[in-house]
Design a protein around this motif. Structure first.
Motif, PDB file in Angstrom:
ATOM      1  N   LEU A  22     -13.827   9.532 -87.629  1.00  0.00           N
ATOM      2  CA  LEU A  22     -12.560  10.116 -88.076  1.00  0.00           C
ATOM      3  C   LEU A  22     -11.395   9.788 -87.147  1.00  0.00           C
ATOM      4  O   LEU A  22     -10.287   9.495 -87.605  1.00  0.00           O
ATOM      5  CB  LEU A  22     -12.697  11.637 -88.213  1.00  0.00           C
ATOM      6  CG  LEU A  22     -13.514  12.136 -89.393  1.00  0.00           C
ATOM      7  CD1 LEU A  22     -13.655  13.644 -89.338  1.00  0.00           C
ATOM      8  CD2 LEU A  22     -12.870  11.733 -90.715  1.00  0.00           C
ATOM      9  N   ARG A  23     -11.635   9.831 -85.833  1.00  0.00           N
ATOM     10  CA  ARG A  23     -10.538   9.673 -84.871  1.00  0.00           C
ATOM     11  C   ARG A  23     -10.455   8.290 -84.248  1.00  0.00           C
ATOM     12  O   ARG A  23      -9.401   7.890 -83.756  1.00  0.00           O
ATOM     13  CB  ARG A  23     -10.690  10.695 -83.744  1.00  0.00           C
ATOM     14  CG  ARG A  23     -10.674  12.143 -84.189  1.00  0.00           C
ATOM     15  CD  ARG A  23     -10.840  13.039 -82.970  1.00  0.00           C
ATOM     16  NE  ARG A  23     -10.935  14.456 -83.320  1.00  0.00           N
ATOM     17  CZ  ARG A  23     -11.166  15.418 -82.438  1.00  0.00           C
ATOM     18  NH1 ARG A  23     -11.316  15.109 -81.158  1.00  0.00           N
ATOM     19  NH2 ARG A  23     -11.248  16.681 -82.818  1.00  0.00           N
ATOM     20  N   GLY A  24     -11.587   7.587 -84.230  1.00  0.00           N
ATOM     21  CA  GLY A  24     -11.630   6.306 -83.536  1.00  0.00           C
ATOM     22  C   GLY A  24     -12.360   6.440 -82.218  1.00  0.00           C
ATOM     23  O   GLY A  24     -12.533   7.543 -81.693  1.00  0.00           O
ATOM     24  N   ILE A  25     -12.795   5.317 -81.682  1.00  0.00           N
ATOM     25  CA  ILE A  25     -13.576   5.300 -80.444  1.00  0.00           C
ATOM     26  C   ILE A  25     -12.727   5.688 -79.242  1.00  0.00           C
ATOM     27  O   ILE A  25     -13.053   6.596 -78.482  1.00  0.00           O
ATOM     28  CB  ILE A  25     -14.191   3.901 -80.207  1.00  0.00           C
ATOM     29  CG1 ILE A  25     -15.062   3.482 -81.392  1.00  0.00           C
ATOM     30  CG2 ILE A  25     -14.999   3.892 -78.907  1.00  0.00           C
ATOM     31  CD1 ILE A  25     -16.223   4.371 -81.664  1.00  0.00           C
ATOM     32  N   LYS A  26     -11.618   4.996 -79.074  1.00  0.00           N
ATOM     33  CA  LYS A  26     -10.809   5.197 -77.870  1.00  0.00           C
ATOM     34  C   LYS A  26     -10.096   6.540 -77.858  1.00  0.00           C
ATOM     35  O   LYS A  26      -9.786   7.075 -76.796  1.00  0.00           O
ATOM     36  CB  LYS A  26      -9.809   4.047 -77.735  1.00  0.00           C
ATOM     37  CG  LYS A  26     -10.506   2.714 -77.460  1.00  0.00           C
ATOM     38  CD  LYS A  26      -9.522   1.578 -77.289  1.00  0.00           C
ATOM     39  CE  LYS A  26     -10.257   0.274 -76.985  1.00  0.00           C
ATOM     40  NZ  LYS A  26      -9.323  -0.870 -76.864  1.00  0.00           N
ATOM     41  N   ALA A  27      -9.835   7.081 -79.038  1.00  0.00           N
ATOM     42  CA  ALA A  27      -9.133   8.368 -79.114  1.00  0.00           C
ATOM     43  C   ALA A  27     -10.068   9.555 -78.928  1.00  0.00           C
ATOM     44  O   ALA A  27      -9.612  10.696 -78.827  1.00  0.00           O
ATOM     45  CB  ALA A  27      -8.419   8.492 -80.460  1.00  0.00           C
ATOM     46  N   THR A  28     -11.370   9.295 -78.855  1.00  0.00           N
ATOM     47  CA  THR A  28     -12.360  10.373 -78.733  1.00  0.00           C
ATOM     48  C   THR A  28     -13.010  10.344 -77.352  1.00  0.00           C
ATOM     49  O   THR A  28     -13.632   9.363 -76.969  1.00  0.00           O
ATOM     50  CB  THR A  28     -13.456  10.230 -79.809  1.00  0.00           C
ATOM     51  OG1 THR A  28     -12.856  10.235 -81.100  1.00  0.00           O
ATOM     52  CG2 THR A  28     -14.455  11.375 -79.708  1.00  0.00           C
ATOM     53  N   SER A  29     -12.852  11.422 -76.622  1.00  0.00           N
ATOM     54  CA  SER A  29     -13.445  11.513 -75.289  1.00  0.00           C
ATOM     55  C   SER A  29     -14.865  12.061 -75.364  1.00  0.00           C
ATOM     56  O   SER A  29     -15.252  12.685 -76.366  1.00  0.00           O
ATOM     57  CB  SER A  29     -12.609  12.443 -74.409  1.00  0.00           C
ATOM     58  OG  SER A  29     -12.686  13.775 -74.895  1.00  0.00           O
ATOM     59  N   LEU A  30     -15.618  11.852 -74.311  1.00  0.00           N
ATOM     60  CA  LEU A  30     -16.962  12.429 -74.253  1.00  0.00           C
ATOM     61  C   LEU A  30     -16.890  13.950 -74.152  1.00  0.00           C
ATOM     62  O   LEU A  30     -17.810  14.644 -74.587  1.00  0.00           O
ATOM     63  CB  LEU A  30     -17.739  11.850 -73.072  1.00  0.00           C
ATOM     64  CG  LEU A  30     -18.219  10.407 -73.227  1.00  0.00           C
ATOM     65  CD1 LEU A  30     -19.076  10.005 -72.037  1.00  0.00           C
ATOM     66  CD2 LEU A  30     -18.990  10.202 -74.522  1.00  0.00           C
ATOM     67  N   ASP A  31     -15.810  14.463 -73.610  1.00  0.00           N
ATOM     68  CA  ASP A  31     -15.618  15.912 -73.576  1.00  0.00           C
ATOM     69  C   ASP A  31     -15.554  16.462 -74.998  1.00  0.00           C
ATOM     70  O   ASP A  31     -16.140  17.507 -75.299  1.00  0.00           O
ATOM     71  CB  ASP A  31     -14.319  16.260 -72.837  1.00  0.00           C
ATOM     72  CG  ASP A  31     -14.435  16.052 -71.332  1.00  0.00           C
ATOM     73  OD1 ASP A  31     -15.404  16.550 -70.741  1.00  0.00           O
ATOM     74  OD2 ASP A  31     -13.559  15.387 -70.767  1.00  0.00           O
ATOM     75  N   ALA A  32     -14.836  15.748 -75.880  1.00  0.00           N
ATOM     76  CA  ALA A  32     -14.715  16.181 -77.274  1.00  0.00           C
ATOM     77  C   ALA A  32     -16.059  16.111 -77.981  1.00  0.00           C
ATOM     78  O   ALA A  32     -16.419  17.006 -78.765  1.00  0.00           O
ATOM     79  CB  ALA A  32     -13.690  15.317 -78.003  1.00  0.00           C
TER      80      ALA A  32
END
Length: 198
Positions: A22-32
């Motif tokens: 939904l958000r993309g790889i780079k826009a998604t952190s491991l925290d999320a």
């Protein structure tokens, strides 16, 4: 791995699947990802050495479900091989209407990682596309299509192009028209085969 550990890993992959798509790889952190999975970031790192490994697992987990969707649409096609090939595109045309549709996850991922050609996601994406193409070639060969591998590759090019065009234009007619073109390609290959063996 104990069942509880396997369950946790599956939860992490499921969370990554939802967020990365939904958000993309780079826009998604491991925290999320950790927060969505209901685990700590440390737990994520216990199961995956790096974000790159999790991205690779995310794509690997999409391989069989996507292939099975294509196979199901193909099998439900009414008529011969041309209609069955077209049915794949008709299935995609329905799927793109979903509000959470964000294009082909494999295309989008390698697009984001285009400056990292050594990333494991490239191998997994390539393997998935080859799996689909090989399955199509086998279906076409079984159906007596001339040059089944070449025909499958041409249909795959139409499918990949339709995914890309849909992502840009958000107009499902691109998928519909690609389906008509795929049916024509398969029909022509089938006719040539029949004339050759007739």
């Amino acid at each position: 791995m104990p069942r509880s550990g396997a369950d946790t890993r599956e939860k992490i992959v499921a969370a990554a699947n939802a967020l990365f798509y939904l958000r993309g790889i780079k826009a998604t952190s491991l925290d999320a990802v950790a927060e969505k999975a209901g685990v700590t970031k440390r737990t994520v790192y216990y199961h995956f050495r790096s974000k790159d490994d999790l991205v690779a697992e995310y794509l690997a987990a999409r391989d069989q479900p996507n292939l099975k969707a294509f196979q199901e649409w193909f099998s439900k096609g009414k008529g011969g091989l041309p209609q069955k090939a077209q049915a794949i595109f008709e299935g995609v045309a329905v799927a793109v209407n979903h509000p959470r549709w964000r294009g082909c996850g494999f295309q989008r991922t390698v697009g984001e990682l285009a400056n990292q050609p050594g990333h494991p996601a490239f191998q997994i994406a390539s393997a998935h596309k080859r799996n689909v193409e090989s399955w199509l070639a086998a279906e076409f060969e079984h159906g007596g299509v001339r040059s089944p591998a070449e025909t499958a590759r041409r249909v795959m090019l139409l499918l990949e192009g339709a995914f890309a065009a849909m992502l840009i234009h958000r107009d499902r007619d691109y998928v519909v028209q690609a389906g008509f073109a795929a049916a024509t390609i398969v029909k022509c290959a089938s006719k040539v085969s029949r004339r050759k063996h007739g």
